[in-house]
Scaffold this active site. Structure first.
Site, PDB file in Angstrom:
ATOM      1  N   GLU A 135       0.872  -1.186   0.000  1.00  0.00           N
ATOM      2  CA  GLU A 135       0.000   0.000   0.000  1.00  0.00           C
ATOM      3  C   GLU A 135       0.898   1.222   0.000  1.00  0.00           C
ATOM      4  O   GLU A 135       1.918   1.263   0.703  1.00  0.00           O
ATOM      5  CB  GLU A 135      -0.901   0.000   1.235  1.00  0.00           C
ATOM      6  CG  GLU A 135      -1.740   1.267   1.393  1.00  0.00           C
ATOM      7  CD  GLU A 135      -2.617   1.235   2.654  1.00  0.00           C
ATOM      8  OE1 GLU A 135      -3.055   0.136   3.041  1.00  0.00           O
ATOM      9  OE2 GLU A 135      -2.831   2.314   3.245  1.00  0.00           O
ATOM     10  N   GLU A 140      -2.772  11.610   3.184  1.00  0.00           N
ATOM     11  CA  GLU A 140      -3.477  11.010   4.311  1.00  0.00           C
ATOM     12  C   GLU A 140      -3.276  11.876   5.552  1.00  0.00           C
ATOM     13  O   GLU A 140      -2.173  12.342   5.837  1.00  0.00           O
ATOM     14  CB  GLU A 140      -2.975   9.594   4.588  1.00  0.00           C
ATOM     15  CG  GLU A 140      -3.801   8.863   5.638  1.00  0.00           C
ATOM     16  CD  GLU A 140      -3.365   7.409   5.817  1.00  0.00           C
ATOM     17  OE1 GLU A 140      -4.226   6.579   6.158  1.00  0.00           O
ATOM     18  OE2 GLU A 140      -2.166   7.120   5.619  1.00  0.00           O
TER      19      GLU A 140
END
Length: 323
Positions: A135, A140
């Site tokens: 990932e 974020e």
């Protein structure tokens, strides 16, 4: 930036493949307001990160105006009208239908979800059988955070100077580095009219670049990107401690906004501003719908380039999109 919240409904259409660019990197796929919802699909299952959220299907998101087109861009929002929603606040998570195992991914984004207690927006890529196919978190942050954190998650056996990407043995924490630039996330990003994030993913390095709206390289705007001219990346993951091709493969590109959950909910009370608003993250999110009016993505485009040596994978099968 001036934003008029006029969201066009998702219309039927066919996938349009990008034309070849004359550069070291050539265009493989281009997603924008002309074809985004033909190339991306809606994730409408329970949130894997245990958020107080109900991800909507294409039909649901369309009917509630949580997804569509606005200002010649792609709009992905959060329900900001329903008080005390049962099972979680409505939101959207979409992922590309195609998968990628290397290349150059360039996202031109006009607006990110604003800084707000309870939110956890992300722009990322992820492979199957998490975390073993990897990932890559590009954008974020949670709650009132002011800068993005660049993070990788993998199975065992992948380490960079940023740490063990399988930490703490499950991949949940991964390895990462916070950006020191407050223009990379939420309000700071939105105040400058957004910008461009670029992920250069090769067999030897994973590099992430950020360019504010007024500093986007001309080669990007012309469709002939050349990362060798961009200077030092915002972060770079490289070295002998990780075989990148074996740990990062078959990734979908993802945009989502979840609420509370394993990160935003866990640290909600650590922020004195958020703690003063409610005793728990879920209580605040459920009781204050209007707080999430600006919790939306506005995406101008996502373009995927190949360096020409990699084989094209997962050829797209054009399908009409009818919501």
């Amino acid at each position: 930036m001036i934003f008029t919240r006029h969201i066009s409904r998702l219309l039927g259409g066919m996938l349009v493949l990008g034309a070849t660019a004359q550069a070291a990197y050539t265009i493989q796929d281009s997603y924008d307001q002309t074809n985004f919802f033909e190339g991306f699909e809606f994730f409408s299952y329970p949130d894997p990160t245990n958020g107080f959220v109900k991800y909507q299907s294409a039909i649901e998101a369309n009917s509630q105006s949580l997804a569509g087109y606005a200002n010649n861009a792609v709009y992905l929002g959060v329900d900001y009208t329903t008080k005390n929603p049962v099972g979680g606040r409505g939101s959207v998570r979409v992922n590309s239908k195609k998968t990628y195992s290397d290349g150059l991914i360039i996202a031109d984004i006009a607006h990110q979800p604003a800084a707000q207690c309870g939110t956890w927006p992300a722009f990322w890529t992820v492979g199957p059988n998490w975390p073993h196919s990897g990932e890559i978190d590009i954008i974020e942050g949670v709650n009132l955070a002011t800068n993005t954190t660049y993070t990788l998650h993998t199975g065992a056996g992948c380490k960079f100077t940023q740490g063990d990407c399988n930490a703490p043995g499950t991949g949940n924490l991964g390895c990462g580095t916070p950006s020191q630039d407050t223009q990379t996330l939420a309000d700071g990003f939105n105040e400058i009219g957004g910008g461009v994030f670029a992920l250069e993913w090769t067999s030897s390095a994973i590099n992430i670049f950020f360019f504010p709206r007024t500093g986007i390289p001309q080669d990007i705007t012309s469709g002939n990107p050349d990362p060798s001219t961009w200077g030092k990346p915002s972060t770079s993951f490289s070295g002998s401690g990780c075989n990148i091709p074996s740990h990062f493969k078959n990734h979908q590109i993802v945009f989502d906004t979840t609420l509370c959950g394993d990160w935003a909910g866990k640290v909600f009370a650590d922020d004195p501003v958020c703690k003063s608003k409610a005793s728990t993250c879920q209580e605040y999110v459920a009781s204050n719908p209007a707080a999430f009016k600006d919790s939306y993505w506005l995406i101008n485009s996502v373009k995927v380039y190949s360096d020409g040596s990699a084989q094209k994978r997962d050829a797209a099968v054009p399908k009409p999109f009818i919501a």
